[in-house]
Design an enzyme around this catalytic site. Sequence first.
Site, mmCIF file in Angstrom:
data_model
loop_
_atom_site.group_PDB
_atom_site.id
_atom_site.type_symbol
_atom_site.label_atom_id
_atom_site.label_comp_id
_atom_site.label_asym_id
_atom_site.label_seq_id
_atom_site.Cartn_x
_atom_site.Cartn_y
_atom_site.Cartn_z
ATOM 1 N N SER A 273 0.631 -0.685 0.299
ATOM 2 C CA SER A 273 -0.029 0.090 -0.240
ATOM 3 C C SER A 273 0.728 1.201 0.505
ATOM 4 C CB SER A 273 -1.211 0.117 1.250
ATOM 5 O OG SER A 273 -1.898 1.063 1.313
ATOM 6 N N CYS A 274 0.062 2.275 0.309
ATOM 7 C CA CYS A 274 1.038 3.477 0.297
ATOM 8 C C CYS A 274 1.923 3.933 1.495
ATOM 9 C CB CYS A 274 0.310 4.326 -0.359
ATOM 10 S SG CYS A 274 -0.871 4.992 1.328
ATOM 11 N N ILE A 275 2.118 3.818 2.461
ATOM 12 C CA ILE A 275 2.887 3.304 4.121
ATOM 13 C C ILE A 275 3.349 2.308 4.132
ATOM 14 C CG2 ILE A 275 2.859 6.056 4.362
ATOM 15 C CD1 ILE A 275 0.583 4.698 6.410
#
Lengths: 103, 420
Positions: A101-103
């Site tokens: 995911s993005c983090i």
Amino acid sequence: MIEKTYAGTAVACTDEGYLQELAQWNKSIGTEIAKEESIDMTPKHWEVISYLQDQNKKGTALTIRSIGKSGVVSIKEFYELFPEGPLKKASRIAGIPKPVSCI
Amino acid sequence: MKNMLILGAGTSGTMMANHLNNRLSHDEWNITLVDKEETHYYQPGFLFIPFDIYKPKQVKKSIDKFIPNNVSLIREKINKIDKDQNKVFLQNGLELNYDVLIIATGTDIAPDEIEGMLGDKWQKDIFDFYTYEGAKNLRNKLANWKGGKLVVHICEMPIKCPVAPLEFAFLADSFFINKKMRDQVEITFVTPMDGAFTKPKASKELGYLLEDKNIKLVPNFNIERVDTENKTIIDYGGQEVEYDLLVTVPTNKGDEMVARSGFGDDLNFVPTNKGTLQTTVKDNIFAIGDATNIPASKAGSVAHFEAEILTENIMRYIKGETLNETFDGHANCFIETGHGKALLIDFNYTQEPVTGVFPLPNVGPLSLLKESHMNHMGKLAFKWIYWNMLIKGRHIPFVSSHMSKSGKDIEVKNEPELIK
């Protein structure tokens, strides 16, 4: 980044054991990574791996759904082949990046 | 006269209308926007509604308010695009010709994709907070909820604003502490990914958050169905998680219009070049924001950076010049962590979120990948920036559409080539 040796070949891996470069991958390396994941590879396993690699080359983000609709395996079969976290395990064996995911 | 047609007047479509209105010659181009909605929602605000931090009326304004006078707005449903005839058919039978088309139809939740989700318990025991109605209903539920098992859940990726579910879990912890009933609520975060944080630096810096807030994690959970009778979600591997209150992010899908037009992937996202934002459907069709299939986060900040690059590329396309492959996947997002604090993350296609300061190198004042009150103030201030600058297509000072490396703790040896 770490270096690991599979089937006599040194390959660059992430700290979580995913290959950095799909270009360094071969079937023997895949087989050894599969052993670490306690999976004995069968032709059906390889069919899935090859689908994942093709999708990765096309730049498509992989999801459980897309694999279920691929015509290669159903989601249930995908779980049977690569139990507990199939996408994560199959990606590692295929030499493609971990789904993130993005983090 | 030539026709620039924009489908969707949400964040992306409105920004493009404003940018192009400033750039295109009004003697040569008509700009038209099509959207069925009357309201423009400040979607980042949906997260705050269930906890009564924002009132519903604070996140909505009339759609017309942000559309320049020279741009025509047609309020109608879109039936389909005929790419061969360069035409768009609307539900009322109207046909619109275009020279250049921009698809900005976004994404919406599709709870019907999961067996058992959209039944009689939908909006009773099972809620979303990705829609205005869902967020409002959940606020009413939480106001009187007596406690029990709260499950915060992601059905499948990709979703709009991938960190929002985690923020929801953090804010829920604060909310129940403030209500002096945290001991009566068990919070579980259920995700198809292999953790709440999936990238090494974020895991290292933020791994403490779940433990500190006593939030249980169930990773690698790919939901197959909801058993509303036994209040359980069940995954393909047979794993089960019980809930009293299920707050889920259903499958996100692009607009059905994309499917009716005969292109789009499994989830109706439009195949788009991740560097140029031109679709692979046809040269004169571009796409932006949540509607595309590019591997960037589906978020307003991403759309904002895309809009600056897409505007340049459309100007180049019109002049017959080669398009710039310059979109680097830049995203910049505040993440609420509860108790008046927030994180800020800045990343792109190849660079994971790192620590450092933003936007001014060595100055900040915002800190990256670290909790601070200043970041929380930044998140709240962003609502003003959104309504007054962002959707009007005004450049935000010091914030570049490409990710900047300055002031960030980036390891040089792993320097990705896309970063300037």
